[in-house]
Design a protein around this motif. Structure first.
Motif, PDB file in Angstrom:
ATOM      1  N   PRO A 179      41.259  33.502  42.613  1.00  0.00           N
ATOM      2  CA  PRO A 179      41.696  34.809  42.120  1.00  0.00           C
ATOM      3  C   PRO A 179      42.677  35.483  43.069  1.00  0.00           C
ATOM      4  O   PRO A 179      42.546  35.398  44.289  1.00  0.00           O
ATOM      5  CB  PRO A 179      40.395  35.598  42.018  1.00  0.00           C
ATOM      6  CG  PRO A 179      39.478  34.938  42.990  1.00  0.00           C
ATOM      7  CD  PRO A 179      39.865  33.494  43.007  1.00  0.00           C
ATOM      8  N   THR A 180      43.661  36.149  42.480  1.00  0.00           N
ATOM      9  CA  THR A 180      44.633  36.904  43.272  1.00  0.00           C
ATOM     10  C   THR A 180      44.734  38.352  42.808  1.00  0.00           C
ATOM     11  O   THR A 180      45.242  39.189  43.543  1.00  0.00           O
ATOM     12  CB  THR A 180      46.024  36.255  43.197  1.00  0.00           C
ATOM     13  OG1 THR A 180      46.406  36.160  41.825  1.00  0.00           O
ATOM     14  CG2 THR A 180      46.021  34.889  43.846  1.00  0.00           C
ATOM     15  N   THR A 181      44.291  38.638  41.593  1.00  0.00           N
ATOM     16  CA  THR A 181      44.341  40.003  41.070  1.00  0.00           C
ATOM     17  C   THR A 181      43.080  40.287  40.261  1.00  0.00           C
ATOM     18  O   THR A 181      42.370  39.379  39.852  1.00  0.00           O
ATOM     19  CB  THR A 181      45.549  40.223  40.142  1.00  0.00           C
ATOM     20  OG1 THR A 181      45.424  39.353  39.012  1.00  0.00           O
ATOM     21  CG2 THR A 181      46.863  39.964  40.846  1.00  0.00           C
ATOM     22  N   TYR A 182      42.857  41.570  40.039  1.00  0.00           N
ATOM     23  CA  TYR A 182      41.786  41.992  39.143  1.00  0.00           C
ATOM     24  C   TYR A 182      42.340  41.954  37.729  1.00  0.00           C
ATOM     25  O   TYR A 182      43.366  42.562  37.443  1.00  0.00           O
ATOM     26  CB  TYR A 182      41.334  43.416  39.472  1.00  0.00           C
ATOM     27  CG  TYR A 182      40.611  43.538  40.778  1.00  0.00           C
ATOM     28  CD1 TYR A 182      39.238  43.352  40.842  1.00  0.00           C
ATOM     29  CD2 TYR A 182      41.284  43.863  41.958  1.00  0.00           C
ATOM     30  CE1 TYR A 182      38.557  43.474  42.038  1.00  0.00           C
ATOM     31  CE2 TYR A 182      40.606  43.990  43.152  1.00  0.00           C
ATOM     32  CZ  TYR A 182      39.245  43.794  43.187  1.00  0.00           C
ATOM     33  OH  TYR A 182      38.578  43.912  44.366  1.00  0.00           O
ATOM     34  N   GLN A 183      41.663  41.251  36.819  1.00  0.00           N
ATOM     35  CA  GLN A 183      42.157  41.122  35.456  1.00  0.00           C
ATOM     36  C   GLN A 183      42.183  42.456  34.723  1.00  0.00           C
ATOM     37  O   GLN A 183      43.024  42.674  33.868  1.00  0.00           O
ATOM     38  CB  GLN A 183      41.311  40.111  34.675  1.00  0.00           C
ATOM     39  CG  GLN A 183      41.498  38.696  35.132  1.00  0.00           C
ATOM     40  CD  GLN A 183      40.715  37.715  34.273  1.00  0.00           C
ATOM     41  OE1 GLN A 183      40.274  38.035  33.188  1.00  0.00           O
ATOM     42  NE2 GLN A 183      40.564  36.504  34.785  1.00  0.00           N
ATOM     43  N   TRP A 184      41.230  43.333  35.033  1.00  0.00           N
ATOM     44  CA  TRP A 184      41.124  44.586  34.293  1.00  0.00           C
ATOM     45  C   TRP A 184      41.717  45.780  35.028  1.00  0.00           C
ATOM     46  O   TRP A 184      41.480  46.916  34.653  1.00  0.00           O
ATOM     47  CB  TRP A 184      39.677  44.871  33.958  1.00  0.00           C
ATOM     48  CG  TRP A 184      39.174  44.047  32.783  1.00  0.00           C
ATOM     49  CD1 TRP A 184      39.785  42.984  32.198  1.00  0.00           C
ATOM     50  CD2 TRP A 184      37.959  44.235  32.085  1.00  0.00           C
ATOM     51  NE1 TRP A 184      39.024  42.494  31.184  1.00  0.00           N
ATOM     52  CE2 TRP A 184      37.885  43.239  31.084  1.00  0.00           C
ATOM     53  CE3 TRP A 184      36.908  45.115  32.190  1.00  0.00           C
ATOM     54  CZ2 TRP A 184      36.816  43.134  30.199  1.00  0.00           C
ATOM     55  CZ3 TRP A 184      35.833  45.001  31.327  1.00  0.00           C
ATOM     56  CH2 TRP A 184      35.805  44.032  30.339  1.00  0.00           C
ATOM     57  N   LEU A 185      42.493  45.537  36.067  1.00  0.00           N
ATOM     58  CA  LEU A 185      43.193  46.615  36.751  1.00  0.00           C
ATOM     59  C   LEU A 185      44.687  46.333  36.691  1.00  0.00           C
ATOM     60  O   LEU A 185      45.121  45.192  36.846  1.00  0.00           O
ATOM     61  CB  LEU A 185      42.772  46.704  38.220  1.00  0.00           C
ATOM     62  CG  LEU A 185      41.388  47.267  38.502  1.00  0.00           C
ATOM     63  CD1 LEU A 185      41.142  47.286  40.013  1.00  0.00           C
ATOM     64  CD2 LEU A 185      41.215  48.662  37.947  1.00  0.00           C
ATOM     65  N   PRO A 186      45.486  47.390  36.498  1.00  0.00           N
ATOM     66  CA  PRO A 186      46.935  47.168  36.487  1.00  0.00           C
ATOM     67  C   PRO A 186      47.403  46.735  37.876  1.00  0.00           C
ATOM     68  O   PRO A 186      46.823  47.116  38.888  1.00  0.00           O
ATOM     69  CB  PRO A 186      47.514  48.524  36.108  1.00  0.00           C
ATOM     70  CG  PRO A 186      46.433  49.511  36.427  1.00  0.00           C
ATOM     71  CD  PRO A 186      45.130  48.783  36.305  1.00  0.00           C
ATOM     72  N   ALA A 187      48.417  45.899  37.893  1.00  0.00           N
ATOM     73  CA  ALA A 187      48.977  45.430  39.169  1.00  0.00           C
ATOM     74  C   ALA A 187      49.543  46.613  39.936  1.00  0.00           C
ATOM     75  O   ALA A 187      50.213  47.464  39.379  1.00  0.00           O
ATOM     76  CB  ALA A 187      50.064  44.392  38.927  1.00  0.00           C
ATOM     77  N   VAL A 188      49.258  46.672  41.224  1.00  0.00           N
ATOM     78  CA  VAL A 188      49.728  47.756  42.070  1.00  0.00           C
ATOM     79  C   VAL A 188      50.905  47.240  42.887  1.00  0.00           C
ATOM     80  O   VAL A 188      50.897  46.130  43.354  1.00  0.00           O
ATOM     81  CB  VAL A 188      48.600  48.236  43.013  1.00  0.00           C
ATOM     82  CG1 VAL A 188      49.086  49.342  43.914  1.00  0.00           C
ATOM     83  CG2 VAL A 188      47.388  48.690  42.212  1.00  0.00           C
TER      84      VAL A 188
END
Length: 190
Positions: A179-188
């Motif tokens: 994993p590199t990002t949260y699927q349910w959070l917008p990319a910051v």
């Protein structure tokens, strides 16, 4: 014929509270590392955290209902499962030149620390089963001391934080392998 009292060892509640506090501390450390160093846990890491949560639940039951072999068995079963997952992750990174997954803490990866913790939990339960050999679960809640109550609530809150974080990371489907990002959070950033 009258049987002996089923009371647990006088230090049982304190030792179980300290063990639960150690598990809670490990979960706080893992979550803090995840947030501050932006290292999302892999699926095997999440399984190890789940094993810690289940082991903590057994200790919590000891604090709430009194020491019981069934509660210690729950801790041992969770620790065995966690140890298997941690050992599996260690074996995945044994190839020459493989740096392992994630960063290290005091020279060891978190999954190596997890294996040490799970083995320690199993040893702890063996000692406590010997100390609490006549104890049993009465099925009735008992009044926990202030410290034990605070540790139980802290553990419960940390479990909720981990559940929310895992849901944000993985959504309702399988978690990504790396994993590199949260699927349910917008990319910051960007």
């Amino acid at each position: 014929m009258q049987f002996a009292s089923r009371a647990s060892h006088p230090a049982s509640a304190l030792l179980n509270a300290l063990a639960l506090l150690a598990i809670t501390g490990a979960l706080v450390l893992a979550f803090g590392w995840q947030i501050f160093f932006n290292e999302l846990p892999c699926p095997l890491c999440l399984l190890q955290r789940l094993a810690l949560v289940l082991a903590g639940a057994g200790l919590l039951l000891n604090l709430r209902f009194g020491a019981s072999p069934a509660h210690y068995a729950m801790v041992i079963a969770a620790a065995l499962a966690g140890a298997i997952v941690a050992a599996r992750q260690m074996m995945l990174h044994q190839a020459p030149g493989d740096p392992g997954y994630g960063s290290t803490l005091l020279g060891m990866h978190f999954y190596t620390w997890a294996l040490v913790a799970f083995v320690a939990l199993i040893a702890y339960c063996a000692v406590m089963l010997a100390l609490d050999r006549r104890a049993g679960d009465s099925g009735q809640p008992r009044r926990a001391g202030i410290v034990a109550g605070a540790v139980m609530w802290l553990f419960f809150l940390i479990v909720l934080v981990h559940a929310a974080s895992t849901t944000l990371e993985c959504g309702l489907g399988p978690c990504p392998d790396n994993p590199t990002t949260y699927q349910w959070l917008p990319a910051v950033g960007g």
